[in-house]
Design a protein around this motif. Structure first.
Motif, mmCIF file in Angstrom:
data_model
loop_
_atom_site.group_PDB
_atom_site.id
_atom_site.type_symbol
_atom_site.label_atom_id
_atom_site.label_comp_id
_atom_site.label_asym_id
_atom_site.label_seq_id
_atom_site.Cartn_x
_atom_site.Cartn_y
_atom_site.Cartn_z
ATOM 1 N N ARG A 9 -1.822 40.185 57.236
ATOM 2 C CA ARG A 9 -1.915 39.285 58.346
ATOM 3 C C ARG A 9 -0.457 38.998 59.005
ATOM 4 N N LYS A 10 0.704 39.384 58.320
ATOM 5 C CA LYS A 10 1.855 39.079 58.780
ATOM 6 C C LYS A 10 2.768 40.124 59.050
ATOM 7 N N ILE A 11 3.029 40.744 58.009
ATOM 8 C CA ILE A 11 4.125 41.788 58.089
ATOM 9 C C ILE A 11 3.682 43.008 58.460
ATOM 10 N N SER A 12 2.514 43.379 58.201
ATOM 11 C CA SER A 12 1.977 44.724 58.838
ATOM 12 C C SER A 12 1.901 44.797 60.198
ATOM 13 N N PRO A 13 1.146 43.949 60.829
ATOM 14 C CA PRO A 13 0.905 43.721 62.361
ATOM 15 C C PRO A 13 2.345 43.637 63.025
ATOM 16 N N THR A 14 3.205 42.858 62.589
ATOM 17 C CA THR A 14 4.573 42.690 63.256
ATOM 18 C C THR A 14 5.326 44.007 63.263
ATOM 19 N N CYS A 15 5.599 44.763 62.020
ATOM 20 C CA CYS A 15 5.998 45.931 61.940
ATOM 21 C C CYS A 15 5.380 46.927 62.918
ATOM 22 N N ALA A 16 4.158 46.923 62.944
ATOM 23 C CA ALA A 16 3.318 47.979 63.648
ATOM 24 C C ALA A 16 3.743 47.647 65.146
ATOM 25 N N TYR A 17 3.880 46.431 65.585
ATOM 26 C CA TYR A 17 3.915 46.188 66.995
ATOM 27 C C TYR A 17 5.340 46.567 67.304
ATOM 28 N N LEU A 18 6.578 46.373 66.587
ATOM 29 C CA LEU A 18 7.781 46.817 66.670
ATOM 30 C C LEU A 18 8.029 48.375 66.772
ATOM 31 N N GLN A 20 5.300 50.893 67.271
ATOM 32 C CA GLN A 20 4.290 51.439 68.282
ATOM 33 C C GLN A 20 4.399 50.764 69.548
ATOM 34 N N GLY A 21 4.473 49.279 69.505
ATOM 35 C CA GLY A 21 4.735 48.678 70.836
ATOM 36 C C GLY A 21 5.776 48.668 71.184
ATOM 37 N N LEU A 22 6.753 48.699 70.899
ATOM 38 C CA LEU A 22 8.360 48.664 71.406
ATOM 39 C C LEU A 22 9.393 50.155 71.025
#
Length: 211
Positions: A9-18, A20-22
Motif C-alpha cells: 500500500r505504501k512502499i511499492s506504489p511510491t517507488c513505482a511512481y518515482l 515509472q512516473g518521474l
C-alpha cells in the motif's frame, strides 16, 4: 518508521511512481530513500503527486527534469510548500531572479529552495556588490549562471578565492570584478585541488605569465 509501512500500500506504489512516473532509475530511488526515507511515509495521492505538480506548475521545473532534480534534492518532496513559496519570493525580491532565470537557477541547483536564504543570499550579494565590485545589474545573471554560489560557504570558499585572485595573482579590483562577472564558477572551484595546481602548471610547465 519505514519498517512499519505496508509494502503493497505504501512502499511499492511510491517507488513505482518515482521510477515509472518521474523516470528516476532504481539506483537513484535507492539513493533518494537513503537520504530522505520519510518520503515513503508520505501519501502518494495527497502529498507526493501534488508536490510534483507544484514544482512543475508554480516553480516552473520542466517535467523531463523533475526526476533528476528530485533525485538530487529529494527533500523537496518533504519540505514545507509555504517555505518553498517564501524562498521563491525571496529569490525574486532580493536577487531579481524571475521567470526563466529563476527556473534555470533552480534546475541547476535545486538545493537553493531548501536553504535559509536570509543567512546565505543577503551576505553573498552584499559581498559581491560592495567588496568584489560586481555591478548590481549583473548579479541576477551571475546567480542564474552559478546558483551554487548561494549555498557555497562565503568565509571558507568564496572569500579565500577572491583573496587568492587579488593577492597571489595580483589582479586589480577591477580585474577581479571582471573575472567573477564573466566566470562566476571560479568561486566554486577548490583552491587547493583545482585553481592553485592549474595556475602552477601554466606558470612552471608552459611558461605562461599571469598578471
Amino acid at each position: 518508521t519505514v519498517l512499519g509501512l505496508s509494502v503493497s500500500r505504501k512502499i511499492s506504489p511510491t517507488c513505482a511512481y518515482l521510477v515509472q512516473g518521474l523516470g528516476v532509475s532504481s539506483n537513484r530511488v535507492a539513493g533518494m530513500l537513503c537520504r530522505s526515507p520519510q518520503i515513503l511515509g508520505l501519501s502518494l495521492n495527497n502529498t507526493i503527486i501534488p508536490r510534483v505538480d507544484f514544482l512543475h506548475r508554480e516553480v516552473g521545473i520542466p517535467l523531463d527534469k523533475l526526476g533528476g532534480i528530485l533525485s538530487t534534492a529529494p527533500a523537496l518532496l518533504t519540505y514545507s510548500e509555504a517555505k518553498t513559496r517564501a524562498n521563491l519570493a525571496y529569490l525574486s525580491a532580493t536577487a531579481n531572479l524571475t521567470g526563466a532565470g529563476l527556473t534555470k537557477a533552480i534546475t541547476k541547483c535545486p538545493s537553493i529552495l531548501l536553504t535559509s536564504l536570509p543567512l546565505h543570499l543577503d551576505p553573498l550579494i552584499e559581498f559581491l556588490r560592495d567588496e568584489v565590485g560586481v555591478r548590481p545589474e549583473r548579479l541576477a545573471s551571475l546567480l542564474t549562471a552559478q546558483p551554487n554560489l548561494i549555498t557555497a560557504s562565503l568565509p571558507n570558499k568564496i572569500k579565500p578565492t577572491i583573496l587568492w585572485l587579488s593577492g597571489t595573482l595580483n589582479l586589480s579590483p577591477q580585474q577581479v570584478a571582471k573575472v567573477v562577472s564573466a566566470q562566476p564558477a571560479i568561486l566554486c572551484f577548490s583552491l587547493e585541488e583545482n585553481l592553485i595546481p592549474k595556475v602552477s602548471y601554466l606558470q612552471q610547465r608552459l611558461g605562461v605569465s599571469l598578471p
